[in-house]
Design an enzyme around this catalytic site. Sequence first.
Site, mmCIF file in Angstrom:
data_model
loop_
_atom_site.group_PDB
_atom_site.id
_atom_site.type_symbol
_atom_site.label_atom_id
_atom_site.label_comp_id
_atom_site.label_asym_id
_atom_site.label_seq_id
_atom_site.Cartn_x
_atom_site.Cartn_y
_atom_site.Cartn_z
ATOM 1 N N CYS A 70 -8.148 1.845 -10.007
ATOM 2 C CA CYS A 70 -6.879 1.714 -9.284
ATOM 3 C C CYS A 70 -7.117 2.179 -7.847
ATOM 4 O O CYS A 70 -7.563 3.315 -7.625
ATOM 5 C CB CYS A 70 -5.837 2.591 -9.968
ATOM 6 S SG CYS A 70 -4.256 2.671 -9.114
ATOM 7 N N CYS B 161 -6.199 -3.944 -4.426
ATOM 8 C CA CYS B 161 -5.357 -3.496 -5.540
ATOM 9 C C CYS B 161 -5.897 -4.222 -6.753
ATOM 10 O O CYS B 161 -6.103 -5.447 -6.703
ATOM 11 C CB CYS B 161 -3.892 -3.866 -5.289
ATOM 12 S SG CYS B 161 -2.831 -3.594 -6.720
#
Length: 294
Positions: free
Chosen positions: A82, A216
């Site tokens: 992440c 992302c």
Amino acid sequence: MTSAGLQGHTLALMIGVFDSGLGGLTVLRELVSRFRHADFVYLADHAHVPYGNRPSGEVVDLTRNAVEELYRRGAKLVLLGCNTATAVALRRLQQQWLPDSPWAGTHNVLGIVAPTVEAATQTPWAVTSPQYPQKYNTDTVAVFGTTRTVASGVFPEEIRKRCPKVTVVQQICSELAGAIEAEKPEAELDRLVAEGVAGVLTKTAGLPPHRAILGCTHFPLVEHLFRRHLPPFTRILSQPEVVADSFEDYLHRHRHYLEGSEGGRLTLLTTGKPEDVSRLARVFWPEVAAFGRA
Ligand code: DGL
């Protein structure tokens, strides 16, 4: 690949992968296909997804809780799959929390910004000043990320250290990760991606970037939409591949993290509703095992 559930596996050594939601599966999938001898446990924090618009302090606390949960489940090495968690929390966890924790000396936590910057600059992370020929690199690099990742400034900062002549343009795509998790229709996802690309072009006087970092881990799920809106000569840096390349090097140097692994075991956990999460996960990874409750 085995199904969810940790009974009988709690003592086995596993590699932990964490994301706020399903985005980290894009990285996990690549790792699983490359590291047949490793066992993995993946944790998705659906109770709190998305992280990208949360205050930094919250992202740090949620990430630390997740890493601890993975350590308790048998992972000695955790990869934050992440960007938001990596950009906001990794340094704090590595420097301030882990050394004073009960896990000090035996456990570690890694992130995915470093391998991405290495790939974007063609410069090893350990090299923190411009080297020939990278110091002459005058490309434009676009970084698409969440609000929190962009606010951290970590990508431009780390790229410019190594390639000061590169122009780095950041673009917040604040709704995209949430829209992917919420299974919004393709047309809506396409609109959000188109807005993001248009946002970059307004900052470059209409000149398309040479390279685009999908900063992302949810965004590879809509890479085809980025491809549609970016010109063919813009190279899209695929995080799952660059992260897996770098992880491969890391595991060569730290083989003890694989000791005790049987290989091929995968445990998937969510703090959300396992049935809903499993259904959505299969949309983009058809053969993926079912999630269990964290
Ligand atoms: N997939 C995550 C990232 O790479 C986080 C998305 C979110 O939770 O906002 O940034």
